[in-house]
Design an enzyme around this catalytic site. Structure first.
Site, PDB file in Angstrom:
ATOM      1  N   GLY A 190       0.969  -1.266  -0.262  1.00  0.00           N
ATOM      2  CA  GLY A 190       0.044  -0.217   0.213  1.00  0.00           C
ATOM      3  C   GLY A 190       0.860   0.671  -0.501  1.00  0.00           C
ATOM      4  O   GLY A 190       1.937   1.126  -0.805  1.00  0.00           O
ATOM      5  N   SER A 191       0.034   1.861   0.771  1.00  0.00           N
ATOM      6  CA  SER A 191       1.167   3.914   0.812  1.00  0.00           C
ATOM      7  C   SER A 191       2.853   3.787   1.438  1.00  0.00           C
ATOM      8  O   SER A 191       3.396   4.585   1.059  1.00  0.00           O
ATOM      9  CB  SER A 191       0.906   4.758   1.581  1.00  0.00           C
ATOM     10  OG  SER A 191      -0.985   5.201   0.427  1.00  0.00           O
ATOM     11  N   THR A 192       2.804   2.974   2.053  1.00  0.00           N
ATOM     12  CA  THR A 192       3.860   2.043   2.962  1.00  0.00           C
ATOM     13  C   THR A 192       5.595   2.551   1.201  1.00  0.00           C
ATOM     14  O   THR A 192       6.426   2.643   1.439  1.00  0.00           O
ATOM     15  CB  THR A 192       4.354   1.169   3.966  1.00  0.00           C
ATOM     16  OG1 THR A 192       4.573   0.550   2.704  1.00  0.00           O
ATOM     17  CG2 THR A 192       3.676   1.347   4.870  1.00  0.00           C
ATOM     18  N   PHE A 193       4.369   1.717  -0.037  1.00  0.00           N
ATOM     19  CA  PHE A 193       5.328   1.799  -0.713  1.00  0.00           C
ATOM     20  C   PHE A 193       5.770   2.972  -1.303  1.00  0.00           C
ATOM     21  O   PHE A 193       6.764   3.420  -2.575  1.00  0.00           O
ATOM     22  CB  PHE A 193       4.949   1.156  -1.964  1.00  0.00           C
ATOM     23  CG  PHE A 193       5.694   0.691  -3.327  1.00  0.00           C
ATOM     24  CD1 PHE A 193       6.585  -0.571  -3.390  1.00  0.00           C
ATOM     25  CD2 PHE A 193       6.025   1.027  -4.341  1.00  0.00           C
ATOM     26  CE1 PHE A 193       7.691  -0.754  -4.043  1.00  0.00           C
ATOM     27  CE2 PHE A 193       6.873   1.322  -5.647  1.00  0.00           C
ATOM     28  CZ  PHE A 193       7.300  -0.103  -5.466  1.00  0.00           C
ATOM     29  N   LYS A 194       4.772   4.254  -1.658  1.00  0.00           N
ATOM     30  CA  LYS A 194       4.990   5.584  -1.923  1.00  0.00           C
ATOM     31  C   LYS A 194       6.557   6.073  -1.277  1.00  0.00           C
ATOM     32  O   LYS A 194       6.656   7.309  -2.038  1.00  0.00           O
ATOM     33  CB  LYS A 194       4.243   6.139  -1.150  1.00  0.00           C
ATOM     34  CG  LYS A 194       2.244   6.522  -1.896  1.00  0.00           C
ATOM     35  CD  LYS A 194       1.285   6.693  -1.875  1.00  0.00           C
ATOM     36  CE  LYS A 194       0.624   6.572  -2.014  1.00  0.00           C
ATOM     37  NZ  LYS A 194      -1.340   6.953  -1.416  1.00  0.00           N
TER      38      LYS A 194
END
Length: 483
Positions: free
Chosen positions: A224-228
């Site tokens: 999810g957004s941790t990959f941002k």
């Protein structure tokens, strides 16, 4: 006359001698073949008691935390052919680390460090024989902090939700906590009653929540957004973006060649925010757009710089690789840029993201064993921290760290990770493996932001109304590690 009579007899004796020599040669050859090529199979045969009697015939080395707490020891078995039995203190708390030693198999550190714990390691064997003439196992001292491990497991357990938490010292790669929930009691596997052992294994394999699964190392989730963090690093490294660059963040981004699209979360109200603001409030369409502009190859190169797609990472316990997909179309690339599609990361990897940023862009190789020492206290092996990846340049890491601190400030998505008096850098996320499934909750963080001492990764599986607890767990582990 006597000579003529002795001729046939001598020839017969000669034939017997030749036949005997041939049989002796065949027997010796067979023994040699068995010893050279068949011993392993014989030792593995469950009907052969000798290896088991030898394994449990002397005390095995202890497994200790960094603080010196013995969490796996040997005690007299109290009768029968096996003289010693394994005992695990605080079994469920440390099970994902110690694993267990059973009659026919071992897991975790018990398996990965079996040679030194059992005394079969050449260095251990020679040193112990020279010292007192007896072979004995060496003790394994881990990097695990009592306080951090307790905080990680108890915080997970308090939610009642399956999940995992990992804490790493970013400067060395030492793993300070590695917890998985639900867990199991390794003492259940130390019985010498075979029927009971089979029943225990069957019961735990079928138990709800999969307590035998080490979620911290062996389950990979959509990040999810941790990959941002990865997408932002790729954007800054490209030279086409700065933290104050304006980016496109429409309320809805149609996916190329698809009838579906990506929508922003309600907090992202600006359709033309700065990259910094898009990161702080986690604008999905902004990062999907960046992913389309950069392309899958640049994203993949950056993901692999953080450790995705790395095979055979052992700490020394084997880990499941985290994945960034290959051969994607543009719609899939947009989704991969926001941690969806086929992106997968273990909780260890989620912690490694922050650890790399915290250490000026250098990801240290994560490890669990601090040192190996003989019972007399002499150290025969000590960990030497080593760089594993250069994730990003140091100047870029500082930009990422500054952006991550805004996430825990007012208006950011990670205020639940904030600690009074300590600047915390973080990125929170929700994700789902398949459409229609419940969201997982994730967080990656490190602290203190200006002088990092700990990086954490936490995942909760389908927590529903308890999604906010993922931030509370991260905060508790950070506080314990800093205490």
């Amino acid at each position: 006359m006597a000579g003529s009579k002795g001729g046939p007899i001598n020839r017969s004796l000669g034939h017997v001698a030749v036949a005997g020599a041939a049989m002796l040669f065949l027997l010796l050859g067979h023994i040699t073949i068995v010893q050279a090529f068949g011993s392993q199979a014989l030792n593995a045969d469950r009907r052969n008691e000798r290896p088991l009697i030898a394994r449990f015939g002397h005390p095995r080395g202890d497994i200790l935390t960094y603080d010196g707490t013995a969490i796996a020891t040997s005690r007299p078995a109290g009768g029968g052919p096996y003289l010693y039995q394994r005992v695990y203190r605080y079994g469920e708390l440390y099970a994902p680390v110690t694993g267990h030693l059973a009659l026919y198999r071992s897991t975790g550190i018990e398996q990965a460090q079996n040679a030194v714990l059992s005394g079969d390691d050449a260095k251990v064997k020679v040193r112990s024989l020279v010292r007192d003439g007896t072979a004995e196992g060496a003790d394994v001292r881990l990097t695990i902090s009592d306080r951090a491990q307790w905080a990680a497991y108890q915080s997970l357990k308090a939610t009642g939700v399956p999940g995992a938490a990992v804490a790493i010292d970013p400067a060395t790669g030492a793993i300070l906590a590695l917890a998985s929930y639900p867990s199991y009691d390794p003492n259940a596997f130390t019985t010498f009653d075979r029927a009971r052992l089979v029943e225990t294994a069957r019961r735990l394999r079928r138990a709800p929540g999969q307590p035998l699964l080490n979620r911290a190392l062996h389950r990979a989730y959509p990040p999810g957004s941790t990959f941002k963090l990865v997408t932002t690093a790729a954007a800054l490294a490209s030279g086409e973006y700065e933290p104050d660059s304006l980016v496109n963040a429409p309320a809805r981004l149609p996916l190329p060649g698809s009838s579906s699209g990506v929508r922003n979360n309600p907090a992202c109200r600006d359709t033309r925010p700065t990259l910094l603001y898009a990161f702080q409030v986690s604008c999905d369409t902004a990062f999907a757009t960046i992913g389309l502009q950069l392309g899958q190859d640049i994203l993949r190169d950056q993901a692999e710089a953080f450790g995705f797609n790395a095979e055979n990472l052992a700490i020394p316990v084997a880990t499941t690789p985290s994945r960034f997909p290959s051969a994607m179309n543009r719609a899939q690339t947009a989704l991969a840029a926001i941690g969806l599609h086929a992106d997968r990361a273990t909780p260890l990897m989620i912690a490694m993201l922050s650890a790399a940023v915290a250490n000026d862009g250098v990801l240290m190789r994560p490890y669990l064993v601090e040192e190996v020492r003989l019972p007399d206290g002499s150290v025969i092996n000590r960990a030497g921290p080593t760089p594993y990846r250069r994730a990003v340049p140091a100047t870029l890491a500082k930009h990422l760290a500054a952006m991550m601190t805004t996430v825990t400030h007012a208006g950011g998505t990670g205020t639940g990770v904030a600690i009074p008096g300590v600047e915390v850098a973080a990125k929170t996320a929700t994700s789902r493996a398949v459409p229609g499934a419940e969201d997982n909750a994730l967080v990656t963080a490190f602290a203190p932001a200006d002088k990092p001492e700990v990086a954490v990764g936490v995942v909760l599986e389908r927590p529903g109304a308890r999604a906010a607890d993922v931030a509370s767990i991260a905060r508790a582990v950070i506080e314990a590690a800093l205490a």
